[in-house]
Design a protein around this motif. Structure first.
Motif, PDB file in Angstrom:
ATOM      1  N   LEU A  60     -44.701 -43.753 -22.802  1.00 25.13           N
ATOM      2  CA  LEU A  60     -43.444 -43.116 -23.190  1.00 25.13           C
ATOM      3  C   LEU A  60     -42.358 -44.185 -23.159  1.00 25.13           C
ATOM      4  CD1 LEU A  60     -41.728 -40.579 -23.824  1.00 25.13           C
ATOM      5  CD2 LEU A  60     -41.390 -40.324 -21.344  1.00 25.13           C
ATOM      6  N   ARG A  61     -41.764 -44.469 -24.328  1.00 26.95           N
ATOM      7  CA  ARG A  61     -40.730 -45.490 -24.410  1.00 26.95           C
ATOM      8  C   ARG A  61     -39.329 -44.904 -24.466  1.00 26.95           C
ATOM      9  NH1 ARG A  61     -41.564 -50.435 -24.511  1.00 26.95           N
ATOM     10  NH2 ARG A  61     -43.697 -51.218 -24.535  1.00 26.95           N
ATOM     11  N   GLU A  62     -39.216 -43.683 -24.978  1.00 22.57           N
ATOM     12  CA  GLU A  62     -37.892 -43.092 -25.149  1.00 22.57           C
ATOM     13  C   GLU A  62     -38.004 -41.577 -25.001  1.00 22.57           C
ATOM     14  OE1 GLU A  62     -34.364 -42.893 -28.574  1.00 22.57           O
ATOM     15  OE2 GLU A  62     -36.075 -44.264 -28.788  1.00 22.57           O
ATOM     16  N   VAL A  63     -37.060 -40.988 -24.267  1.00 26.66           N
ATOM     17  CA  VAL A  63     -37.062 -39.535 -24.070  1.00 26.66           C
ATOM     18  C   VAL A  63     -36.985 -38.824 -25.419  1.00 26.66           C
ATOM     19  CG1 VAL A  63     -35.666 -37.600 -23.212  1.00 26.66           C
ATOM     20  CG2 VAL A  63     -36.071 -39.595 -21.756  1.00 26.66           C
ATOM     21  N   GLY A  64     -37.821 -37.810 -25.571  1.00 20.27           N
ATOM     22  CA  GLY A  64     -37.818 -37.022 -26.800  1.00 20.27           C
ATOM     23  C   GLY A  64     -38.658 -37.591 -27.919  1.00 20.27           C
ATOM     24  N   LYS A  65     -39.291 -38.738 -27.696  1.00 24.01           N
ATOM     25  CA  LYS A  65     -40.106 -39.373 -28.722  1.00 24.01           C
ATOM     26  C   LYS A  65     -41.587 -39.243 -28.382  1.00 24.01           C
ATOM     27  CE  LYS A  65     -36.543 -40.939 -31.037  1.00 24.01           C
ATOM     28  NZ  LYS A  65     -36.204 -40.427 -32.378  1.00 24.01           N
ATOM     29  N   PRO A  66     -42.473 -39.294 -29.379  1.00 27.68           N
ATOM     30  CA  PRO A  66     -43.910 -39.231 -29.104  1.00 27.68           C
ATOM     31  C   PRO A  66     -44.382 -40.414 -28.260  1.00 27.68           C
ATOM     32  CG  PRO A  66     -43.448 -38.828 -31.439  1.00 27.68           C
ATOM     33  CD  PRO A  66     -42.179 -39.324 -30.831  1.00 27.68           C
ATOM     34  N   LEU A  67     -45.475 -40.205 -27.532  1.00 24.96           N
ATOM     35  CA  LEU A  67     -46.099 -41.298 -26.794  1.00 24.96           C
ATOM     36  C   LEU A  67     -46.736 -42.272 -27.774  1.00 24.96           C
ATOM     37  CD1 LEU A  67     -47.871 -39.389 -23.869  1.00 24.96           C
ATOM     38  CD2 LEU A  67     -45.506 -40.150 -24.053  1.00 24.96           C
ATOM     39  N   GLN A  68     -46.787 -43.538 -27.380  1.00 22.45           N
ATOM     40  CA  GLN A  68     -47.377 -44.573 -28.221  1.00 22.45           C
ATOM     41  C   GLN A  68     -48.616 -45.150 -27.537  1.00 22.45           C
ATOM     42  OE1 GLN A  68     -44.521 -47.504 -29.643  1.00 22.45           O
ATOM     43  NE2 GLN A  68     -42.831 -46.063 -29.407  1.00 22.45           N
ATOM     44  N   ILE A  69     -49.687 -45.324 -28.293  1.00 27.69           N
ATOM     45  CA  ILE A  69     -50.908 -45.915 -27.749  1.00 27.69           C
ATOM     46  C   ILE A  69     -50.771 -47.429 -27.830  1.00 27.69           C
ATOM     47  CG2 ILE A  69     -53.408 -45.982 -27.851  1.00 27.69           C
ATOM     48  CD1 ILE A  69     -52.142 -43.220 -27.241  1.00 27.69           C
ATOM     49  N   GLU A  70     -50.747 -48.061 -26.658  1.00 30.41           N
ATOM     50  CA  GLU A  70     -50.483 -49.494 -26.590  1.00 30.41           C
ATOM     51  C   GLU A  70     -51.467 -50.172 -25.632  1.00 30.41           C
ATOM     52  OE1 GLU A  70     -45.639 -48.845 -27.158  1.00 30.41           O
ATOM     53  OE2 GLU A  70     -46.408 -49.954 -25.427  1.00 30.41           O
ATOM     54  N   ASP A  71     -51.507 -51.513 -25.697  1.00 35.90           N
ATOM     55  CA  ASP A  71     -52.291 -52.304 -24.747  1.00 35.90           C
ATOM     56  C   ASP A  71     -51.447 -52.568 -23.500  1.00 35.90           C
ATOM     57  OD1 ASP A  71     -54.727 -52.668 -26.175  1.00 35.90           O
ATOM     58  OD2 ASP A  71     -53.704 -54.116 -27.478  1.00 35.90           O
ATOM     59  N   LYS A  87     -56.222 -49.537 -23.188  1.00 36.90           N
ATOM     60  CA  LYS A  87     -55.379 -48.668 -23.987  1.00 36.90           C
ATOM     61  C   LYS A  87     -54.705 -47.626 -23.088  1.00 36.90           C
ATOM     62  CE  LYS A  87     -56.502 -50.419 -28.000  1.00 36.90           C
ATOM     63  NZ  LYS A  87     -55.501 -51.155 -28.826  1.00 36.90           N
ATOM     64  N   ALA A  88     -53.434 -47.337 -23.363  1.00 36.41           N
ATOM     65  CA  ALA A  88     -52.685 -46.368 -22.576  1.00 36.41           C
ATOM     66  C   ALA A  88     -51.645 -45.689 -23.463  1.00 36.41           C
ATOM     67  CB  ALA A  88     -52.010 -47.053 -21.388  1.00 36.41           C
TER      68      ALA A  88
END
Length: 361
Positions: free
Chosen positions: A6-17, A2-3
């Protein structure tokens, strides 16, 4: 694993595999135990500094070595380690002249033709500041970590990897504060509080803490400040000059704003030094009165406290264990990885010193 991605500037971080590779000859695989939530990460989230996306953020961490590459000689499996974003090669001009924190050699990274250290669905992810520590594991160069004593708590050890090294090092290494000298620190977040603590350890005679939040006074005093100025309702430069009868020997800007960088310079006495620790956003400039340089005033940057981290960090651990480094009060909140966005929201409000993600929670 799990990590936090950051996918897009200004957006929350997403917990992904995310997938992590095996160690190369000079690499170390680490089980992340704790990761501090640093304002530098927020700069990248908000786009003040650019970085290829998507990316796993995080750069202030501690953990346990799980595997090492065939040529690694500095750590071994089972070692407790602190990581450092200023990975060094050990043989470039910066390293050989004692300026390890300035090393930018590509030797600490994988070649572009090699498999990336981090991947997701078969596509490589760029590693963030040599670490990417908002993840259950890290794969890093051996010169991006150092072994420490095993009785050091991980959640406090992690903070030494960035904020503490940056703040204490700026005082002791970059500006060489001497016993009895006067110091002003602008910004009482994690780095600023560490600079205050470092000034106290160095023996500064007067340490003036400056912040917009009046509630930071007690915290600043606990770290060694002798005075506190609330800049929300006071002209900080004027107040410092009056309190010191001419200005301080050393000023430290620990926020990352043009205005406060200018204030740091303007509150110096003749012959004083202003140290800009905060990350002023790309494209912004500062304005200084040229005549001030006739008084031999100086302004300089400080990269990660001008550290020699394989030497500095074990010593800072010893300072904590002996009660001289005030890390307990620096940890405001302990969170799980899934709560990382809460930590950034609290940071924006300026209400806390440091949040730490704890992976065994």
């Amino acid at each position: 694993m799990k990590a936090a991605v950051l996918r897009e500037v200004g957006k929350p971080l997403q917990i992904e595999d995310v997938q992590i590779n095996k160690p190369g000859p000079h690499e170390v695989l680490i089980r992340t135990m704790a990761a501090g939530v640093c304002h530098s990460d927020l700069h990248f989230i908000e786009g003040s500094y650019p970085h290829p996306l998507p990316a796993v953020l995080g750069h202030e961490s501690a953990g346990i070595v799980e595997q090492v590459g065939s040529e690694v000689r500095t750590v071994k499996p089972g070692d407790h380690v602190i990581t450092c974003l200023s990975a060094y090669c050990g043989h470039c001009e910066s390293c050989l002249t004692g300026h390890m924190s300035l090393c930018v050699s590509p030797d600490t990274k994988r070649d572009k033709d090699d498999e990336p250290r981090l991947m997701q669905n078969g596509v490589g992810l760029p590693q963030f500041l040599n670490l990417s520590s908002f993840a259950e594991q890290m794969l890093i160069h051996e010169h991006a970590c150092v072994a420490i004593r095993k009785d050091m708590p991980f959640d406090r050890a992690a903070l030494i990897g960035c904020s503490v090294t940056t703040g204490v090092g700026a005082v002791i290494h970059t500006s060489n504060v001497r016993p009895g000298e006067t110091v002003a620190v602008i910004g009482c977040g994690g780095v600023g509080l560490s600079a205050i603590n470092g000034a106290a350890i160095a023996g500064a005679g007067r340490i003036i803490a400056i912040d917009m939040v009046p509630g930071k006074e007690n915290l600043a005093m606990a770290f060694g400040a002798t005075d506190f100025i609330c800049a929300a309702d006071t002209d900080a430069v004027k107040a410092v000059i009056e309190m010191t009868k001419g200005g301080v020997h050393h000023a430290f800007e620990a926020i990352g704003l043009s205005k406060t960088a200018e204030q740091a310079f303007n509150m110096l006495r003749r012959g004083g030094t202003a140290n800009i620790i905060g990350m002023i956003p790309v494209g912004q400039s500062i304005s200084l009165m040229g005549a001030a340089f006739l008084g031999e005033k100086r302004i300089q940057g400080s990269m990660m406290g001008s550290n020699r981290f394989p030497v500095d960090m074990p010593r800072l651990v010893d300072f904590y264990m002996s009660g001289r480094l005030k890390l307990d009060d620096l940890v405001s909140r302990r969170l799980k990885l899934e709560q990382v966005n809460e930590a950034f929201d609290e940071m924006k409000r300026g209400e806390i010193a440091r949040s730490v993600i704890v992976f065994d929670a």
